[in-house]
Design a protein around this motif. Structure first.
Motif, short mmCIF file in Angstrom:
data_model
loop_
_atom_site.label_atom_id
_atom_site.label_comp_id
_atom_site.label_asym_id
_atom_site.label_seq_id
_atom_site.Cartn_x
_atom_site.Cartn_y
_atom_site.Cartn_z
N SER A 126 -2.73 -2.23 11.71
CA SER A 126 -2.81 -3.55 12.33
C SER A 126 -3.43 -4.58 11.39
N VAL A 127 -4.51 -4.19 10.72
CA VAL A 127 -5.18 -5.09 9.76
C VAL A 127 -4.22 -5.44 8.61
N MET A 128 -3.53 -4.42 8.10
CA MET A 128 -2.62 -4.66 6.97
C MET A 128 -1.42 -5.50 7.38
N GLU A 129 -0.89 -5.27 8.57
CA GLU A 129 0.23 -6.09 9.04
C GLU A 129 -0.20 -7.55 9.17
N THR A 130 -1.40 -7.76 9.70
CA THR A 130 -1.93 -9.12 9.82
C THR A 130 -2.08 -9.77 8.45
N GLY A 131 -2.47 -8.97 7.46
CA GLY A 131 -2.65 -9.47 6.10
C GLY A 131 -1.36 -9.53 5.29
N GLY A 132 -0.24 -9.12 5.88
CA GLY A 132 1.04 -9.17 5.17
C GLY A 132 1.22 -8.08 4.14
N ILE A 133 0.48 -6.99 4.28
CA ILE A 133 0.58 -5.88 3.33
C ILE A 133 1.63 -4.89 3.82
N ARG A 134 2.57 -4.60 2.97
CA ARG A 134 3.62 -3.64 3.30
C ARG A 134 3.10 -2.23 3.07
N ILE A 135 3.36 -1.33 4.00
CA ILE A 135 2.91 0.06 3.91
C ILE A 135 4.11 0.94 3.58
N VAL A 136 3.96 1.73 2.52
CA VAL A 136 5.00 2.67 2.09
C VAL A 136 4.38 4.06 2.15
N LYS A 137 4.99 4.94 2.93
CA LYS A 137 4.46 6.29 3.11
C LYS A 137 5.26 7.26 2.25
N TYR A 138 4.56 7.90 1.33
CA TYR A 138 5.16 8.91 0.46
C TYR A 138 4.34 10.20 0.58
N PRO A 139 4.99 11.34 0.32
CA PRO A 139 4.22 12.60 0.26
C PRO A 139 3.34 12.59 -0.99
N GLU A 140 2.47 13.59 -1.10
CA GLU A 140 1.58 13.67 -2.26
C GLU A 140 2.39 13.84 -3.55
N MET A 141 2.01 13.09 -4.57
CA MET A 141 2.62 13.12 -5.90
C MET A 141 1.68 12.42 -6.86
N LYS A 142 2.03 12.36 -8.12
CA LYS A 142 1.23 11.59 -9.09
C LYS A 142 1.29 10.11 -8.68
N ALA A 143 0.17 9.43 -8.80
CA ALA A 143 0.08 8.04 -8.35
C ALA A 143 1.07 7.13 -9.07
N MET A 144 1.17 7.27 -10.41
CA MET A 144 2.10 6.41 -11.14
C MET A 144 3.55 6.75 -10.81
N GLU A 145 3.83 8.00 -10.48
CA GLU A 145 5.18 8.36 -10.04
C GLU A 145 5.52 7.67 -8.73
N LEU A 200 0.86 -1.18 0.00
CA LEU A 200 0.00 0.00 0.00
C LEU A 200 0.89 1.23 0.00
N ILE A 201 0.66 2.12 -0.96
CA ILE A 201 1.35 3.41 -0.99
C ILE A 201 0.32 4.46 -0.61
N CYS A 202 0.59 5.17 0.47
CA CYS A 202 -0.35 6.18 0.95
C CYS A 202 0.37 7.20 1.82
N GLY A 203 -0.40 8.08 2.41
CA GLY A 203 0.17 9.08 3.31
C GLY A 203 0.40 8.50 4.69
N ASN A 204 -0.67 8.38 5.45
CA ASN A 204 -0.51 7.94 6.82
C ASN A 204 -1.77 7.24 7.31
N PRO A 205 -1.83 5.92 7.22
CA PRO A 205 -3.01 5.21 7.72
C PRO A 205 -3.03 5.20 9.25
N GLY A 206 -4.21 5.08 9.79
CA GLY A 206 -4.36 5.02 11.25
C GLY A 206 -3.87 3.70 11.82
N PRO A 207 -3.67 3.65 13.13
CA PRO A 207 -3.11 2.45 13.76
C PRO A 207 -3.95 1.19 13.61
N ASP A 208 -5.27 1.33 13.62
CA ASP A 208 -6.12 0.14 13.46
C ASP A 208 -6.02 -0.42 12.05
N ALA A 209 -5.96 0.47 11.06
CA ALA A 209 -5.79 0.03 9.67
C ALA A 209 -4.42 -0.62 9.49
#
Length: 125
Positions: free
Chosen positions: A95-114, A84-93
């Motif tokens: 937790s769900v993603m960590e349980t599901g094995g989804i890696r979270i990457v936090k980037y500032p706002e930019m074009k999605a394909m960039e 998941l590429i996003c800004g900043n998900p909340g702690p409960d979200a």
């Protein structure tokens, strides 16, 4: 180049070629900007890194009065997202993603394909 470096690059390419990346976006067009809000983003852009085909899906939980982040996290897990590429998900979200094995990457706002290209261009796997 050593055989270890060649094998490492080959493994990296294979790992990247089999990913499904989800990016939170504000719009559903080719110039879509990333959305820093996870649970309340307007669209999810899913990218298959094997073909680089992408599709936009309207976030079905954006207007929820509460629990949007957790429901959205479960939704992207159900869609088979690996990253998941996003800004900043909340702690409960998170937790769900960590349980599901989804890696979270936090980037500032930019074009999605960039953002996708930036992620794929790093050794940050």
């Amino acid at each position: 180049m050593s055989i270890e470096n060649i094998l490492e690059k080959t493994y990296y390419k294979q790992a990247v070629s089999k990913m499904k990346i989800c990016v939170t976006t504000k719009d559903n067009g080719p110039e879509a900007e990333t959305n820093p809000h996870f649970g309340r983003c307007v669209y999810f852009m899913f990218v298959d890194t094997d073909s680089m085909q992408h599709e936009f899906v309207k976030n079905p939980y954006a207007a929820e009065s509460q629990g949007a982040g957790v429901r959205a996290a479960q939704y992207i897990a159900d869609q088979g997202a690996d990253v998941l590429i996003c800004g900043n998900p909340g702690p409960d979200a998170v937790s769900v993603m960590e349980t599901g094995g989804i890696r979270i990457v936090k980037y500032p706002e930019m074009k999605a394909m960039e953002a996708v290209q930036k992620f794929l261009g790093t050794n940050d796997l």
